[in-house]
Scaffold this motif. Structure first.
Motif, PDB file in Angstrom:
ATOM      1  N   LEU A   5       0.843  -1.200   0.000  1.00 53.97           N
ATOM      2  CA  LEU A   5       0.000   0.000   0.000  1.00 53.97           C
ATOM      3  C   LEU A   5       0.880   1.254   0.000  1.00 53.97           C
ATOM      4  O   LEU A   5       0.655   2.193  -0.766  1.00 53.97           O
ATOM      5  N   LYS A   6       1.934   1.219   0.860  1.00 55.04           N
ATOM      6  CA  LYS A   6       2.845   2.366   0.929  1.00 55.04           C
ATOM      7  C   LYS A   6       3.423   2.676  -0.443  1.00 55.04           C
ATOM      8  O   LYS A   6       3.437   3.827  -0.889  1.00 55.04           O
ATOM      9  N   SER A   7       3.894   1.617  -1.145  1.00 61.22           N
ATOM     10  CA  SER A   7       4.534   1.929  -2.437  1.00 61.22           C
ATOM     11  C   SER A   7       3.533   2.444  -3.455  1.00 61.22           C
ATOM     12  O   SER A   7       3.878   3.283  -4.285  1.00 61.22           O
ATOM     13  N   ARG A  30      -5.202   1.775  11.796  1.00 61.28           N
ATOM     14  CA  ARG A  30      -6.127   0.815  11.170  1.00 61.28           C
ATOM     15  C   ARG A  30      -7.213   1.549  10.359  1.00 61.28           C
ATOM     16  O   ARG A  30      -7.473   1.211   9.212  1.00 61.28           O
ATOM     17  N   SER A  31      -7.791   2.582  10.961  1.00 62.71           N
ATOM     18  CA  SER A  31      -8.877   3.265  10.238  1.00 62.71           C
ATOM     19  C   SER A  31      -8.326   4.029   9.029  1.00 62.71           C
ATOM     20  O   SER A  31      -8.964   4.111   7.976  1.00 62.71           O
ATOM     21  N   PHE A  32      -7.103   4.539   9.158  1.00 59.90           N
ATOM     22  CA  PHE A  32      -6.476   5.258   8.041  1.00 59.90           C
ATOM     23  C   PHE A  32      -6.213   4.279   6.882  1.00 59.90           C
ATOM     24  O   PHE A  32      -6.540   4.571   5.723  1.00 59.90           O
ATOM     25  N   VAL A  33      -5.669   3.124   7.233  1.00 57.81           N
ATOM     26  CA  VAL A  33      -5.364   2.116   6.205  1.00 57.81           C
ATOM     27  C   VAL A  33      -6.642   1.713   5.474  1.00 57.81           C
ATOM     28  O   VAL A  33      -6.667   1.594   4.244  1.00 57.81           O
ATOM     29  N   LEU A  36      -7.371   4.378   3.011  1.00 60.28           N
ATOM     30  CA  LEU A  36      -6.388   4.432   1.919  1.00 60.28           C
ATOM     31  C   LEU A  36      -6.564   3.258   0.964  1.00 60.28           C
ATOM     32  O   LEU A  36      -6.365   3.389  -0.246  1.00 60.28           O
ATOM     33  N   GLU A  37      -6.976   2.114   1.521  1.00 60.86           N
ATOM     34  CA  GLU A  37      -7.149   0.940   0.660  1.00 60.86           C
ATOM     35  C   GLU A  37      -8.311   1.106  -0.312  1.00 60.86           C
ATOM     36  O   GLU A  37      -8.363   0.454  -1.348  1.00 60.86           O
ATOM     37  N   ALA A  38      -9.246   1.981   0.034  1.00 66.83           N
ATOM     38  CA  ALA A  38     -10.426   2.170  -0.836  1.00 66.83           C
ATOM     39  C   ALA A  38     -10.122   3.095  -2.021  1.00 66.83           C
ATOM     40  O   ALA A  38     -10.938   3.237  -2.927  1.00 66.83           O
ATOM     41  N   VAL A  39      -8.933   3.728  -2.013  1.00 62.42           N
ATOM     42  CA  VAL A  39      -8.608   4.685  -3.088  1.00 62.42           C
ATOM     43  C   VAL A  39      -7.991   3.934  -4.279  1.00 62.42           C
ATOM     44  O   VAL A  39      -7.196   3.013  -4.108  1.00 62.42           O
ATOM     45  N   ASP A  40      -8.374   4.347  -5.483  1.00 63.04           N
ATOM     46  CA  ASP A  40      -7.795   3.771  -6.690  1.00 63.04           C
ATOM     47  C   ASP A  40      -6.513   4.549  -7.012  1.00 63.04           C
ATOM     48  O   ASP A  40      -6.526   5.551  -7.729  1.00 63.04           O
ATOM     49  N   TRP A  41      -5.385   4.095  -6.451  1.00 62.39           N
ATOM     50  CA  TRP A  41      -4.138   4.862  -6.533  1.00 62.39           C
ATOM     51  C   TRP A  41      -3.606   5.017  -7.948  1.00 62.39           C
ATOM     52  O   TRP A  41      -2.968   6.001  -8.278  1.00 62.39           O
TER      53      TRP A  41
END
Ligand code: UTP
Length: 472
Positions: A5-7, A30-33, A36-41
């Protein structure tokens, strides 16, 4: 936070989001992750480039022409017969439970400046009943009229879901069967700073905003609403906005014409009062129907006239639609749907470079939204029907002035006055000819002229006194 996720975040040019990671508690992280996981990076750099760093250019097709529509009053015997058949068809669909209602209520209502979901705004000119109660009343009365309970879908955003649902619970669903009211939540989009960097709302949350009413389509699928419609046999979705208490929640003529014309997505149009009225314009290009926003329609087209002097591009959109469920199923079948994004420059509360929370006085960022009307060009067949503005459209956008709570209350009262007058009640007029009284009628009792006539007969109402406030 995992390295994968970081990369992705770093590769998207958004490493600044990870600045406070070390300071977060495991729970905060945890809530931040999760966010962030829901975003289409993969999409983010392109969006920043196309919509934030540069202003998207609107290209107006060369072949743009005004869209055709069915007029309010049928022009000849054949059309009159079609409208009669459409009303009968709409009635049959309502009686057989083929129709459901959908209110989009996920907006932030910033212009109204009301603290709470817009649907909980007290709009009733005498009673102060809320926007939601207006729709609930109309849903209840329509269901009673056609002998079949209408399902009512209400789209919220993650921000107002809880407040909206609690409101309905506290009001005991306005007497509607609880299982007929279905809430679902739309998606969000992260907000950008003007430099293309995503904004943080706090050290462990993105500044997110609802993804626009275009988000309805995908949210219908993801939430299970479409599946429920299938299970309940609902084939037609009567779509309207939370800010318009005059809207007929399920109009048999509109629904029937949609069905008889084999339309996939239909729309009500209103004749614009002037060339620059702030309504989207129904247009056609390459055989596809589309809406061009008022601000994007070139001057020469906005001013173009027919031989009789009327506006060529006369059809404005009040955002009232019928969608076939099968159309929404088709558009979202792969679990994705890419409607175009629209840019809005907004004041977005966020953390500044020093990590302090700021509430900007001037626009500091960009929100991206998709719009439901961008589904029109994707439809094989579109049907447009003219509506009577005084009967169907009173948007509550602002606190005062044009399209405000004030003007909406006046229009509610005027429509009621007209309905009562048609039923033989004497209505007082002031010097300017306007109705000299404020009149509210319960939407649980009256949704059309026939209901108003029945109410007048039942109550024996003969006249409204000048200057009075009346709630029936
Ligand atoms: P508006 O365009 O009036 O936006 O929404 P808004 O957010 O309610 O109000 P402002 O612009 O901040 O003042 C038209 C309709 O679409 C819904 C709104 O709730 C309203 O019924 N909507 C808008 C959504 O459901 N989701 C969205 O993301 C945006």
């Amino acid at each position: 936070m995992n390295d994968g996720l970081k990369s992705k975040i770093i590769a998207a040019g958004q490493a600044h989001l990870l600045r406070y990671l070390e300071e977060l508690t495991p729970e905060e992280e945890r809530s931040f992750v999760e966010q962030l996981e829901a975003v289409d990076w993969e999409q983010i750099p392109q969006l920043a480039k196309d919509y934030v760093m540069t202003r998207p250019e609107i290209t107006i097709p060369e072949d743009l022409s005004p869209a055709r529509f069915f007029p309010l009053i049928p022009g000849d015997d054949r059309s009159a017969e079609l409208y009669r058949a459409a009303r009968a068809k709409g009635k049959e669909l309502l009686e057989n439970g083929k129709v459901c209602c959908l209110t989009v209520a996920g907006g932030q209502g910033t212009r109204l400046g009301f603290d709470g979901p817009k649907g909980t705004y007290p709009i009733g000119p005498v009673s102060g009943r809320t926007l939601f109660e207006y729709f609930a009343g109309a849903v209840a009365r329509t269901s009673e009229k056609y002998g079949k309970q209408l399902n009512w879908y209400i789209m919220t955003s993650p921000i107002n879901r809880e407040a909206t649902e609690s409101f309905f619970k506290a009001k005991n669903y306005f007497g509607l069967p609880q299982e007929s009211v279905f809430f679902f939540t739309q998606g969000t989009m992260p907000a950008f700073g003007t430099d293309g960097k995503l904004l943080l709302a706090s050290k462990n949350s993105l500044a997110l905003s609802p993804d626009g009413h275009g988000g309805t389509l995908l949210a219908l699928r993801k939430s299970g609403a479409l599946a429920k419609m299938v299970a309940d046999g609902n084939e037609y979705i009567s779509y309207f906005q939370v800010d318009n208490p005059l809207v007929p929640v399920a109009d048999p003529l509109f629904i029937g014409l949609h069905a008889l014309e084999n339309s996939e997505m239909s729309a009500i149009m209103l004749s614009k009062t002037n060339s620059r009225e702030k309504l989207g314009n129904f247009c056609v290009s390459g055989g596809r129907t589309m809406i061009i926003e008022y601000s994007d329609l070139p001057e020469e087209l906005a001013e173009k006239r027919n031989a009789d002097g009327s506006l060529a591009f006369v059809a404005g959109s009040p955002a009232i639609h019928v969608l076939s469920r099968s159309f929404v199923e088709k558009l979202t079948s792969g679990g994705t749907l890419r409607l175009p994004w629209h840019r809005a420059d907004k004041k977005i509360p966020c953390l500044n470079a020093a990590g302090e929370a700021v509430v900007p006085a001037e626009p500091n960022g960009v929100k991206l939204e998709s719009f439901i009307f961008d589904a029109l060009p994707l439809a094989e067949k579109v049907m447009i029907l003219e509506g009577d503005r005084a009967e169907v459209f009173a948007p509550t956008k602002n606190a005062t002035g044009v399209d405000s709570a004030e003007s909406c209350r006046m229009m509610i009262s005027s429509r009621n006055a007209r309905r009562l007058a048609a039923a033989g009640v004497e209505i007082p007029a002031g010097k300017d000819g306007a109705v000299d009284a404020v009149i509210e009628i319960s939407p649980f009792e009256v949704i059309d002229d026939a209901d108003a006539a029945a109410l007048v007969k039942e109550t024996g109402l003969k006249k409204i006194l000048p200057g009075s406030m009346v709630a029936l």
